[in-house]
Design an enzyme around this catalytic site. Structure first.
Site, PDB file in Angstrom:
ATOM      1  N   GLY A  98      -2.358  11.187 -14.390  1.00  0.00           N
ATOM      2  CA  GLY A  98      -2.407   9.772 -14.027  1.00  0.00           C
ATOM      3  C   GLY A  98      -1.627   9.402 -12.787  1.00  0.00           C
ATOM      4  O   GLY A  98      -1.408   8.225 -12.523  1.00  0.00           O
ATOM      5  N   THR A 100      -1.062   8.252  -9.335  1.00  0.00           N
ATOM      6  CA  THR A 100      -1.903   7.546  -8.356  1.00  0.00           C
ATOM      7  C   THR A 100      -1.184   7.314  -7.034  1.00  0.00           C
ATOM      8  O   THR A 100      -1.825   7.005  -6.032  1.00  0.00           O
ATOM      9  CB  THR A 100      -2.360   6.181  -8.904  1.00  0.00           C
ATOM     10  OG1 THR A 100      -1.212   5.382  -9.200  1.00  0.00           O
ATOM     11  CG2 THR A 100      -3.218   6.333 -10.154  1.00  0.00           C
ATOM     12  N   HIS A 103       4.170   9.772  -4.068  1.00  0.00           N
ATOM     13  CA  HIS A 103       5.608   9.759  -3.739  1.00  0.00           C
ATOM     14  C   HIS A 103       6.291   9.819  -5.097  1.00  0.00           C
ATOM     15  O   HIS A 103       6.042   8.939  -5.946  1.00  0.00           O
ATOM     16  CB  HIS A 103       5.941   8.470  -2.961  1.00  0.00           C
ATOM     17  CG  HIS A 103       7.390   8.314  -2.567  1.00  0.00           C
ATOM     18  ND1 HIS A 103       7.771   7.923  -1.292  1.00  0.00           N
ATOM     19  CD2 HIS A 103       8.533   8.461  -3.275  1.00  0.00           C
ATOM     20  CE1 HIS A 103       9.107   7.851  -1.235  1.00  0.00           C
ATOM     21  NE2 HIS A 103       9.579   8.157  -2.423  1.00  0.00           N
ATOM     22  N   HIS A 105       7.928   9.454  -8.428  1.00  0.00           N
ATOM     23  CA  HIS A 105       8.469   8.256  -9.077  1.00  0.00           C
ATOM     24  C   HIS A 105       8.569   8.491 -10.574  1.00  0.00           C
ATOM     25  O   HIS A 105       7.770   9.210 -11.160  1.00  0.00           O
ATOM     26  CB  HIS A 105       7.604   7.019  -8.783  1.00  0.00           C
ATOM     27  CG  HIS A 105       6.148   7.199  -9.069  1.00  0.00           C
ATOM     28  ND1 HIS A 105       5.306   7.891  -8.238  1.00  0.00           N
ATOM     29  CD2 HIS A 105       5.386   6.773 -10.103  1.00  0.00           C
ATOM     30  CE1 HIS A 105       4.087   7.892  -8.753  1.00  0.00           C
ATOM     31  NE2 HIS A 105       4.107   7.218  -9.892  1.00  0.00           N
TER      32      HIS A 105
HETATM   33  P1  5GP Z   1       1.410   6.473 -11.259  1.00  0.00           P
HETATM   34  O1  5GP Z   1       0.072   6.022 -11.766  1.00  0.00           O
HETATM   35  O2  5GP Z   1       1.283   7.156  -9.911  1.00  0.00           O
HETATM   36  O3  5GP Z   1       2.202   7.281 -12.232  1.00  0.00           O
HETATM   37  O4  5GP Z   1       2.276   5.164 -11.055  1.00  0.00           O
HETATM   38  C1  5GP Z   1       2.118   4.318  -9.964  1.00  0.00           C
HETATM   39  C2  5GP Z   1       2.618   2.984 -10.391  1.00  0.00           C
HETATM   40  O5  5GP Z   1       2.843   2.203  -9.231  1.00  0.00           O
HETATM   41  C3  5GP Z   1       1.627   2.190 -11.241  1.00  0.00           C
HETATM   42  O6  5GP Z   1       2.229   1.887 -12.500  1.00  0.00           O
HETATM   43  C4  5GP Z   1       1.336   0.950 -10.422  1.00  0.00           C
HETATM   44  O7  5GP Z   1       1.215  -0.217 -11.200  1.00  0.00           O
HETATM   45  C5  5GP Z   1       2.524   0.875  -9.495  1.00  0.00           C
HETATM   46  N1  5GP Z   1       2.256   0.260  -8.212  1.00  0.00           N
HETATM   47  C6  5GP Z   1       1.209   0.535  -7.383  1.00  0.00           C
HETATM   48  N2  5GP Z   1       1.292  -0.196  -6.257  1.00  0.00           N
HETATM   49  C7  5GP Z   1       2.425  -0.948  -6.377  1.00  0.00           C
HETATM   50  C8  5GP Z   1       3.047  -1.903  -5.524  1.00  0.00           C
HETATM   51  O8  5GP Z   1       2.584  -2.215  -4.426  1.00  0.00           O
HETATM   52  N3  5GP Z   1       4.189  -2.487  -5.972  1.00  0.00           N
HETATM   53  C9  5GP Z   1       4.746  -2.155  -7.190  1.00  0.00           C
HETATM   54  N4  5GP Z   1       5.867  -2.787  -7.537  1.00  0.00           N
HETATM   55  N5  5GP Z   1       4.183  -1.241  -8.019  1.00  0.00           N
HETATM   56  C10 5GP Z   1       3.040  -0.658  -7.620  1.00  0.00           C
HETATM   57 ZN    ZN Z   2       6.601   7.926   0.423  1.00  0.00          ZN
END
Ligand code: 5GP
Ligand code: ZN
Length: 119
Positions: A98, A100, A103, A105
């Site tokens: 998951g 997305t 970077h 996190h």
């Molecule tokens: P991943 O899906 O990569 O584990 O988590 C990415 C997270 O970043 C998602 O939960 C999504 O809601 C959050 N996210 C994406 N774009 C932004 C943004 O512009 N600002 C903030 N605060 N969160 C973001």
């Molecule tokens: Zn970055």
């Protein structure tokens, strides 16, 4: 921003202050801010300031920074009131997990009962 190579990375842009986010903590190594699409009452993202695309790309240089992120997460959980009731710190690595945003996190999730195993 200092490193033009990552000008298209939204988390680098948040870390540099170029893009708005609701910050809950920042220091020289880590920035923590509220997820734009929260999945729990507490949903904070913690990122290293340094752009690293995923857990798979971490080098030994990042060891202390990642340890610092985990401790900062525990402090934030306590401040959010879920330090004792329970919280989850999770990093999605790769598309099937998951991820997305490329970077590194960590999601800090708390404030409600969290199911296991995750979907
Ligand atoms: P991943 O899906 O990569 O584990 O988590 C990415 C997270 O970043 C998602 O939960 C999504 O809601 C959050 N996210 C994406 N774009 C932004 C943004 O512009 N600002 C903030 N605060 N969160 C973001
Ligand atoms: Zn970055």
């Amino acid at each position: 921003m200092a490193d033009e190579e990552h000008a298209d990375c939204i988390f680098c842009r948040i870390a540099s202050g170029e893009m708005a986010a609701t910050l809950v903590h920042e220091d020289e190594l880590v920035v923590a801010f509220r997820d734009i699409n929260p999945q729990a009452p507490t949903h904070v993202l913690l990122i290293p300031r340094k752009h690293v695309t995923s857990l798979n790309a971490l080098s030994e240089d990042e060891d202390s920074g990642i340890g610092h992120i985990v401790r900062v997460a525990a402090r934030i959980a306590a401040a959010e009131g879920c330090g004792e009731s329970g919280y989850r710190l999770v990093a999605n690595c790769g598309r099937e997990a998951g991820q997305t945003v490329d970077h590194v996190h960590f999601h800090l999730l708390g404030g409600r009962a969290l199911g296991w195993p995750p979907g």
